[in-house]
Design a protein around this motif. Structure first.
Motif, short mmCIF file in Angstrom:
data_model
loop_
_atom_site.label_atom_id
_atom_site.label_comp_id
_atom_site.label_asym_id
_atom_site.label_seq_id
_atom_site.Cartn_x
_atom_site.Cartn_y
_atom_site.Cartn_z
N LYS A 193 0.82 -1.22 0.00
CA LYS A 193 0.00 0.00 0.00
C LYS A 193 0.85 1.26 0.00
O LYS A 193 0.50 2.25 -0.66
CB LYS A 193 -0.93 0.01 1.21
CG LYS A 193 -1.87 1.22 1.26
CD LYS A 193 -2.91 1.08 2.35
CE LYS A 193 -2.29 1.21 3.73
NZ LYS A 193 -3.30 1.15 4.81
N GLU B 142 -6.39 5.98 -0.72
CA GLU B 142 -6.84 4.69 -0.18
C GLU B 142 -8.33 4.47 -0.46
O GLU B 142 -8.76 3.33 -0.68
CB GLU B 142 -6.56 4.63 1.33
CG GLU B 142 -6.63 3.23 1.89
CD GLU B 142 -6.00 3.11 3.27
OE1 GLU B 142 -6.21 2.06 3.89
OE2 GLU B 142 -5.32 4.04 3.72
N LEU C 148 -8.68 3.25 -3.91
CA LEU C 148 -8.23 1.86 -3.98
C LEU C 148 -9.29 0.91 -3.44
O LEU C 148 -9.70 -0.04 -4.12
CB LEU C 148 -6.93 1.71 -3.20
CG LEU C 148 -6.34 0.31 -3.08
CD1 LEU C 148 -5.92 -0.22 -4.44
CD2 LEU C 148 -5.15 0.31 -2.11
N THR C 149 -9.72 1.14 -2.21
CA THR C 149 -10.59 0.16 -1.54
C THR C 149 -12.06 0.33 -1.91
O THR C 149 -12.74 -0.65 -2.22
CB THR C 149 -10.43 0.26 -0.02
OG1 THR C 149 -10.69 1.60 0.40
CG2 THR C 149 -9.02 -0.11 0.40
N VAL D 76 -11.04 -2.21 -5.30
CA VAL D 76 -11.22 -3.48 -4.59
C VAL D 76 -12.70 -3.86 -4.54
O VAL D 76 -13.07 -5.03 -4.73
CB VAL D 76 -10.63 -3.39 -3.16
CG1 VAL D 76 -10.96 -4.65 -2.37
CG2 VAL D 76 -9.12 -3.19 -3.22
N GLN E 112 -7.22 -6.95 -6.09
CA GLN E 112 -7.42 -7.90 -4.99
C GLN E 112 -6.64 -7.47 -3.76
O GLN E 112 -5.45 -7.14 -3.84
CB GLN E 112 -6.96 -9.29 -5.42
CG GLN E 112 -7.13 -10.35 -4.34
CD GLN E 112 -6.60 -11.70 -4.79
OE1 GLN E 112 -6.35 -11.91 -5.97
NE2 GLN E 112 -6.42 -12.61 -3.85
N ASN E 113 -7.31 -7.45 -2.62
CA ASN E 113 -6.66 -7.18 -1.33
C ASN E 113 -6.08 -8.51 -0.84
O ASN E 113 -6.79 -9.37 -0.33
CB ASN E 113 -7.67 -6.62 -0.33
CG ASN E 113 -7.01 -6.15 0.94
OD1 ASN E 113 -5.85 -6.48 1.21
ND2 ASN E 113 -7.73 -5.39 1.74
N ASN E 114 -4.78 -8.69 -1.04
CA ASN E 114 -4.13 -9.98 -0.81
C ASN E 114 -3.96 -10.31 0.67
O ASN E 114 -4.31 -11.36 1.13
CB ASN E 114 -2.75 -9.96 -1.48
CG ASN E 114 -2.60 -11.04 -2.51
OD1 ASN E 114 -3.58 -11.57 -2.99
ND2 ASN E 114 -1.37 -11.35 -2.87
N ARG E 115 -3.36 -9.38 1.38
CA ARG E 115 -3.16 -9.54 2.81
C ARG E 115 -2.97 -8.14 3.36
O ARG E 115 -3.06 -7.18 2.61
CB ARG E 115 -1.95 -10.43 3.11
CG ARG E 115 -0.63 -9.95 2.53
CD ARG E 115 0.48 -10.98 2.84
NE ARG E 115 1.80 -10.51 2.47
CZ ARG E 115 2.33 -10.61 1.27
NH1 ARG E 115 1.60 -11.13 0.28
NH2 ARG E 115 3.55 -10.19 1.03
N ASP E 116 -2.72 -8.03 4.62
CA ASP E 116 -2.66 -6.73 5.26
C ASP E 116 -1.67 -5.80 4.56
O ASP E 116 -0.45 -5.97 4.67
CB ASP E 116 -2.27 -6.90 6.74
CG ASP E 116 -2.38 -5.60 7.49
OD1 ASP E 116 -3.24 -4.78 7.12
OD2 ASP E 116 -1.62 -5.40 8.46
N TRP F 158 -1.11 -5.36 1.32
CA TRP F 158 -0.57 -5.80 0.03
C TRP F 158 -1.71 -6.09 -0.94
O TRP F 158 -2.74 -6.65 -0.55
CB TRP F 158 0.30 -7.05 0.20
CG TRP F 158 1.62 -6.75 0.86
CD1 TRP F 158 1.84 -6.52 2.18
CD2 TRP F 158 2.89 -6.62 0.21
NE1 TRP F 158 3.17 -6.25 2.41
CE2 TRP F 158 3.84 -6.30 1.22
CE3 TRP F 158 3.32 -6.74 -1.10
CZ2 TRP F 158 5.18 -6.11 0.95
CZ3 TRP F 158 4.67 -6.55 -1.38
CH2 TRP F 158 5.60 -6.24 -0.37
N TYR F 159 -1.49 -5.72 -2.21
CA TYR F 159 -2.54 -5.84 -3.22
C TYR F 159 -1.98 -6.50 -4.48
O TYR F 159 -0.77 -6.56 -4.67
CB TYR F 159 -3.11 -4.45 -3.55
CG TYR F 159 -3.79 -3.80 -2.36
CD1 TYR F 159 -5.17 -3.89 -2.18
CD2 TYR F 159 -3.05 -3.10 -1.40
CE1 TYR F 159 -5.79 -3.31 -1.08
CE2 TYR F 159 -3.67 -2.53 -0.30
CZ TYR F 159 -5.03 -2.64 -0.15
OH TYR F 159 -5.64 -2.08 0.94
#
Length: 268
Positions: free
Chosen positions: A44, A60, A63-64, A68, A74-78, A80-81
């Motif tokens: 991010k 943000e 993005l979200t 997203v 895709q929101n991969n993990r905390d 990271w995209y």
């Protein structure tokens, strides 16, 4: 024919999602910028750095709440995209046809050189592991967009990657980055530039690490001469070059040649 039909169907689906973003043009521009990242997760903080003049919370939201939400990113993990390869190609095609292509690539390269400059010459195992997720993105900047790297950033763009591999003893992988760095700086900046001297020195260091002393020596000598010419005799980089050349002679048992260079470097 089946593949072409499937691709047309996917593009139609992407177009529907893209149309939904018409009321959010900033989110559309963000999607185009994100297509520059390699096919790997990206953090991010790098996304926010793409728009340094915008408030981070606003970026943000693009993005979200938009990308997203529509499953375009895709929101991969905390923190990271990732973008699906087909969507990345879809966004890239739109980017290349837009006036945002050049500023986007310049900004992407500026972000990557900032990350590259964080790599020390002798990285620890911890640093190597932390750096690994960024590798493909740094490689994209020098591999796909070298002409968009600023002159003052050119050497650093390659040096971080070279140090990453050189520091692990992966000399065969590091060498092309050192060689390309030297070629790129000479081509872009001319033969008489401090970054060319640094590139000569770094390639010599790589050869020295492998015991390739006959190949390292002329590069060390050229770097020393260039630094003296450009920076004067009383500069720390000149002292470093004197020390490097002395170490080379020392390693070969050429002590009478090494000693005066060590003394001069120490005195300087």
């Amino acid at each position: 024919d089946t593949e072409m039909t499937a691709e047309r169907g996917l593009k139609a689906a992407f177009n529907l999602s893209w149309e939904e973003l018409h009321s959010e043009p900033d989110a559309q521009i963000l999607a185009l910028y994100l297509s520059l990242f390699a096919l790997a997760p990206f953090p991010k903080e790098m996304i926010l750095d793409l728009f340094p003049d915008e408030d981070g919370d606003t970026v943000e939201e693009w993005l979200t709440d938009s990308l997203v939400h529509l499953s375009l990113v895709q929101n991969n993990r905390d923190g990271w995209y990732e973008i699906h390869p087909l969507l990345r190609r879809y966004f890239r095609d739109k980017l290349e046809a837009s006036p945002d292509a050049e500023p986007a690539k310049r900004r992407y390269c500026a972000i990557m050189v900032k990350k590259s400059a964080e790599m020390p010459q002798n990285p620890t195992l911890e640093i190597v592991e932390e750096f690994k997720p960024f590798l493909l993105h740094l490689q994209a900047s020098v591999g796909e967009y070298p002409e968009y790297i600023a002159d003052e950033d050119l050497a650093w763009s390659y040096t971080g990657l070279a140090s990453y591999y050189n520091g692990q003893g992966l000399y065969a992988i590091a060498e092309p980055y050192c060689q390309t760095c030297l070629t790129a700086t000479r081509t872009r900046l001319g033969d008489n530039h401090p970054h060319v001297a640094t590139s000569l020195n770094n390639l010599a260091q790589l050869y020295y690490s492998q015991g390739r002393y006959p190949e390292a020596e002329p590069l060390y000598l050229e770097a020393l001469d260039l630094r003296k010419q450009l920076l004067g005799d009383n500069h720390p980089d000149v002292a470093a070059s004197l020390n490097n050349l002395a170490a080379l002679y020392d390693s070969q048992g050429r002590y009478p040649e090494a000693e005066p260079l060590y003394l001069e470097a120490l005195d300087l």
